[in-house]
Motif scaffolding. Sequence first.
Motif, PDB file in Angstrom:
ATOM      1  N   LEU A   7       1.293  13.750  -4.684  1.00 17.22           N
ATOM      2  CA  LEU A   7       2.358  12.926  -5.535  1.00 17.22           C
ATOM      3  C   LEU A   7       1.897  11.375  -5.256  1.00 17.22           C
ATOM      4  O   LEU A   7       2.786  10.783  -6.100  1.00 17.22           O
ATOM      5  CB  LEU A   7       3.871  13.558  -4.174  1.00 17.22           C
ATOM      6  N   ILE A   8       1.915  10.954  -4.754  1.00 14.69           N
ATOM      7  CA  ILE A   8       1.072   9.809  -4.851  1.00 14.69           C
ATOM      8  C   ILE A   8       0.429   9.426  -5.723  1.00 14.69           C
ATOM      9  O   ILE A   8       0.820   7.980  -6.839  1.00 14.69           O
ATOM     10  CB  ILE A   8       0.554   9.123  -3.226  1.00 14.69           C
ATOM     11  N   THR A   9      -0.638  10.049  -6.162  1.00 12.52           N
ATOM     12  CA  THR A   9      -1.676  10.024  -6.977  1.00 12.52           C
ATOM     13  C   THR A   9      -1.440   9.935  -8.814  1.00 12.52           C
ATOM     14  O   THR A   9      -0.721   9.413  -9.593  1.00 12.52           O
ATOM     15  CB  THR A   9      -3.219  10.061  -6.409  1.00 12.52           C
ATOM     16  N   GLU A  10      -0.039  10.630  -8.139  1.00 14.73           N
ATOM     17  CA  GLU A  10       0.748  11.305  -9.291  1.00 14.73           C
ATOM     18  C   GLU A  10       1.595  10.314 -10.439  1.00 14.73           C
ATOM     19  O   GLU A  10       1.465  10.104 -10.766  1.00 14.73           O
ATOM     20  CB  GLU A  10       1.516  12.638  -9.128  1.00 14.73           C
ATOM     21  N   ARG A  11       2.258  10.370  -9.047  1.00 17.83           N
ATOM     22  CA  ARG A  11       2.924   9.091  -9.376  1.00 17.83           C
ATOM     23  C   ARG A  11       2.330   7.143  -9.873  1.00 17.83           C
ATOM     24  O   ARG A  11       2.989   6.792 -10.894  1.00 17.83           O
ATOM     25  CB  ARG A  11       3.360   8.155  -8.462  1.00 17.83           C
ATOM     26  N   ALA A  29       8.007  -0.551  -3.240  1.00 19.58           N
ATOM     27  CA  ALA A  29       7.665  -0.728  -1.944  1.00 19.58           C
ATOM     28  C   ALA A  29       7.864   1.027  -1.828  1.00 19.58           C
ATOM     29  O   ALA A  29       7.090   1.061  -0.494  1.00 19.58           O
ATOM     30  CB  ALA A  29       8.723  -1.486  -2.366  1.00 19.58           C
ATOM     31  N   ALA A  30       8.754   1.724  -2.003  1.00 20.46           N
ATOM     32  CA  ALA A  30       8.911   3.092  -1.287  1.00 20.46           C
ATOM     33  C   ALA A  30       7.373   3.636  -1.429  1.00 20.46           C
ATOM     34  O   ALA A  30       7.305   4.037  -0.821  1.00 20.46           O
ATOM     35  CB  ALA A  30       9.970   3.715  -2.133  1.00 20.46           C
ATOM     36  N   LEU A  31       5.974   3.339  -2.835  1.00 18.07           N
ATOM     37  CA  LEU A  31       5.401   4.443  -2.356  1.00 18.07           C
ATOM     38  C   LEU A  31       4.838   3.327  -1.399  1.00 18.07           C
ATOM     39  O   LEU A  31       3.865   4.317  -0.677  1.00 18.07           O
ATOM     40  CB  LEU A  31       5.016   3.930  -4.114  1.00 18.07           C
ATOM     41  N   ASP A  32       4.248   2.499  -1.558  1.00 19.63           N
ATOM     42  CA  ASP A  32       3.647   1.663  -0.325  1.00 19.63           C
ATOM     43  C   ASP A  32       3.442   2.016   0.929  1.00 19.63           C
ATOM     44  O   ASP A  32       3.378   2.575   1.548  1.00 19.63           O
ATOM     45  CB  ASP A  32       3.751   0.228  -0.315  1.00 19.63           C
ATOM     46  N   GLU A  33       5.371   2.016   1.537  1.00 20.83           N
ATOM     47  CA  GLU A  33       5.267   2.976   2.544  1.00 20.83           C
ATOM     48  C   GLU A  33       4.719   4.111   3.401  1.00 20.83           C
ATOM     49  O   GLU A  33       3.921   4.801   3.314  1.00 20.83           O
ATOM     50  CB  GLU A  33       6.990   3.465   3.071  1.00 20.83           C
ATOM     51  N   ARG A  34       5.165   5.346   1.928  1.00 17.99           N
ATOM     52  CA  ARG A  34       4.185   6.462   1.971  1.00 17.99           C
ATOM     53  C   ARG A  34       2.646   6.673   1.824  1.00 17.99           C
ATOM     54  O   ARG A  34       2.310   7.321   2.263  1.00 17.99           O
ATOM     55  CB  ARG A  34       4.980   7.171   0.354  1.00 17.99           C
ATOM     56  N   ILE A  35       2.282   5.509   0.784  1.00 20.71           N
ATOM     57  CA  ILE A  35       0.227   5.340   1.074  1.00 20.71           C
ATOM     58  C   ILE A  35       0.128   4.640   2.612  1.00 20.71           C
ATOM     59  O   ILE A  35      -1.167   5.710   3.407  1.00 20.71           O
ATOM     60  CB  ILE A  35       0.454   4.106   0.203  1.00 20.71           C
ATOM     61  N   ALA A  36       1.088   4.390   3.189  1.00 21.67           N
ATOM     62  CA  ALA A  36       0.749   3.766   4.839  1.00 21.67           C
ATOM     63  C   ALA A  36       0.866   4.937   5.869  1.00 21.67           C
ATOM     64  O   ALA A  36      -0.012   5.117   6.791  1.00 21.67           O
ATOM     65  CB  ALA A  36       1.781   2.578   4.853  1.00 21.67           C
ATOM     66  N   GLU A  37       1.838   6.124   6.097  1.00 21.76           N
ATOM     67  CA  GLU A  37       2.431   6.638   5.966  1.00 21.76           C
ATOM     68  C   GLU A  37       0.957   8.083   6.096  1.00 21.76           C
ATOM     69  O   GLU A  37       1.260   8.939   6.986  1.00 21.76           O
ATOM     70  CB  GLU A  37       3.726   7.064   6.064  1.00 21.76           C
ATOM     71  N   LEU A  38       0.570   7.635   4.915  1.00 23.57           N
ATOM     72  CA  LEU A  38      -0.873   9.322   4.350  1.00 23.57           C
ATOM     73  C   LEU A  38      -1.246  10.093   5.502  1.00 23.57           C
ATOM     74  O   LEU A  38      -2.250   8.939   6.454  1.00 23.57           O
ATOM     75  CB  LEU A  38      -2.109   8.672   3.310  1.00 23.57           C
ATOM     76  N   PRO A  39      -1.046  11.079   6.218  1.00 18.15           N
ATOM     77  CA  PRO A  39      -2.242  11.621   7.706  1.00 18.15           C
ATOM     78  C   PRO A  39      -3.440  11.793   6.948  1.00 18.15           C
ATOM     79  O   PRO A  39      -3.828  13.032   6.250  1.00 18.15           O
ATOM     80  CB  PRO A  39      -0.962  12.711   6.853  1.00 18.15           C
ATOM     81  N   LEU A  40      -4.042  10.792   7.191  1.00 20.64           N
ATOM     82  CA  LEU A  40      -5.948  10.885   6.681  1.00 20.64           C
ATOM     83  C   LEU A  40      -6.633  11.603   7.830  1.00 20.64           C
ATOM     84  O   LEU A  40      -8.036  11.729   8.379  1.00 20.64           O
ATOM     85  CB  LEU A  40      -5.765   9.739   6.165  1.00 20.64           C
ATOM     86  N   GLY A  59      -7.813   1.458  -1.973  1.00 16.37           N
ATOM     87  CA  GLY A  59      -7.336   1.990  -3.126  1.00 16.37           C
ATOM     88  C   GLY A  59      -6.180   1.915  -3.699  1.00 16.37           C
ATOM     89  O   GLY A  59      -5.734   1.968  -4.623  1.00 16.37           O
ATOM     90  N   LEU A  60      -5.294   2.965  -3.057  1.00 17.74           N
ATOM     91  CA  LEU A  60      -4.383   3.457  -3.381  1.00 17.74           C
ATOM     92  C   LEU A  60      -2.981   2.305  -3.666  1.00 17.74           C
ATOM     93  O   LEU A  60      -2.564   1.849  -4.247  1.00 17.74           O
ATOM     94  CB  LEU A  60      -3.457   4.367  -2.945  1.00 17.74           C
ATOM     95  N   HIS A  61      -3.559   1.561  -2.377  1.00 12.36           N
ATOM     96  CA  HIS A  61      -2.383   0.078  -1.796  1.00 12.36           C
ATOM     97  C   HIS A  61      -2.764  -0.613  -3.435  1.00 12.36           C
ATOM     98  O   HIS A  61      -1.930  -1.184  -3.751  1.00 12.36           O
ATOM     99  CB  HIS A  61      -2.611  -0.592  -0.725  1.00 12.36           C
ATOM    100  N   LEU A  62      -4.625  -1.024  -4.034  1.00 11.60           N
ATOM    101  CA  LEU A  62      -4.556  -1.700  -5.086  1.00 11.60           C
ATOM    102  C   LEU A  62      -3.861  -1.469  -5.904  1.00 11.60           C
ATOM    103  O   LEU A  62      -2.923  -2.334  -7.114  1.00 11.60           O
ATOM    104  CB  LEU A  62      -6.428  -2.498  -4.710  1.00 11.60           C
ATOM    105  N   THR A 191     -14.093   6.611  -5.667  1.00 12.17           N
ATOM    106  CA  THR A 191     -13.329   7.451  -3.707  1.00 12.17           C
ATOM    107  C   THR A 191     -12.507   8.460  -3.940  1.00 12.17           C
ATOM    108  O   THR A 191     -12.908   8.600  -2.519  1.00 12.17           O
ATOM    109  CB  THR A 191     -11.849   6.263  -3.888  1.00 12.17           C
ATOM    110  N   TRP A 192     -11.456   8.954  -4.896  1.00 13.16           N
ATOM    111  CA  TRP A 192     -11.500  10.286  -4.580  1.00 13.16           C
ATOM    112  C   TRP A 192     -12.349  11.751  -4.412  1.00 13.16           C
ATOM    113  O   TRP A 192     -12.227  12.011  -3.263  1.00 13.16           O
ATOM    114  CB  TRP A 192     -10.485  10.179  -5.809  1.00 13.16           C
ATOM    115  N   GLN A 193     -13.596  11.347  -5.114  1.00 12.75           N
ATOM    116  CA  GLN A 193     -14.496  12.515  -4.930  1.00 12.75           C
ATOM    117  C   GLN A 193     -14.874  12.266  -3.848  1.00 12.75           C
ATOM    118  O   GLN A 193     -14.943  13.178  -3.007  1.00 12.75           O
ATOM    119  CB  GLN A 193     -15.688  12.544  -6.403  1.00 12.75           C
ATOM    120  N   ALA A 194     -15.420  10.578  -3.076  1.00 12.16           N
ATOM    121  CA  ALA A 194     -15.856  10.875  -1.759  1.00 12.16           C
ATOM    122  C   ALA A 194     -14.159  11.310  -0.676  1.00 12.16           C
ATOM    123  O   ALA A 194     -15.651  12.259   0.000  1.00 12.16           O
ATOM    124  CB  ALA A 194     -16.863   9.682  -1.522  1.00 12.16           C
ATOM    125  N   ALA A 195     -13.815  10.869  -0.846  1.00 12.54           N
ATOM    126  CA  ALA A 195     -12.543  11.498  -0.370  1.00 12.54           C
ATOM    127  C   ALA A 195     -12.293  12.913  -0.336  1.00 12.54           C
ATOM    128  O   ALA A 195     -11.393  13.439   1.024  1.00 12.54           O
ATOM    129  CB  ALA A 195     -11.214  10.530  -0.279  1.00 12.54           C
TER     130      ALA A 195
END
Length: 200
Positions: A7-11, A29-40, A59-62, A191-195
């Motif tokens: 959902l984050i990458t789609e946004r 800003a809301a998306l930034d919080e969602r990125i920070a909370e990603l359970p990786l 990368g997501l944050h940038l 980055t996505w492929q490696a992740a």
Amino acid sequence: MNEALLLITERLENRQSLQALMPKRVWDAALDERIAELPLALSTAPQADRPALIALKAGLHLLNESLGASHAYAQEIEDDATGCYWHGIMHRMEGDFSNANYWFRMAGAHPAMQRLQDRAADWVRNGTVLSDVPEGAIRDGLAEIARRTRWNASAFTGLVQLQESGRSAEDARGALEYVQHLELAELFAHTWQAAKHALG
């Protein structure tokens, strides 16, 4: 694959504006919080997988123009080429051009650079970009991209620096933002492929 991550990458992929050369604030800003909370599961991931997962967060944050958050993650993987590349772009976007070039040198001949060079050169050669950019150093730099066979991140940083110095016409900004967009897209694809591999 983690649904929150998709959902984050789609946004980010569906945003209507390109990332600014030097963003003044976080895009969402809301998306930034969602990125920070990603359970990786960074704390439990095997050591070999950690750089790919950390680079994904950087990368997501940038992509969301959150320079400080991206920087914090990039600093965790300073011995990783992908981390170095994200680190360099972040410093370029904050206007620390010499530091950006240092990290581009540390990234070396990153695998994403060849695809980026091919795409950027094709865009310059086959588009109308050069006729839309006033004569001068930025137009010459864009034309040089079309002639090169290898991506030169430091040369592109020089063009951005010239644009941001106010010594160049604003008409060139859109072209530089589009080249930066290609750069971000290719580095994120790598980055996505490696992740994905790391996430199983």
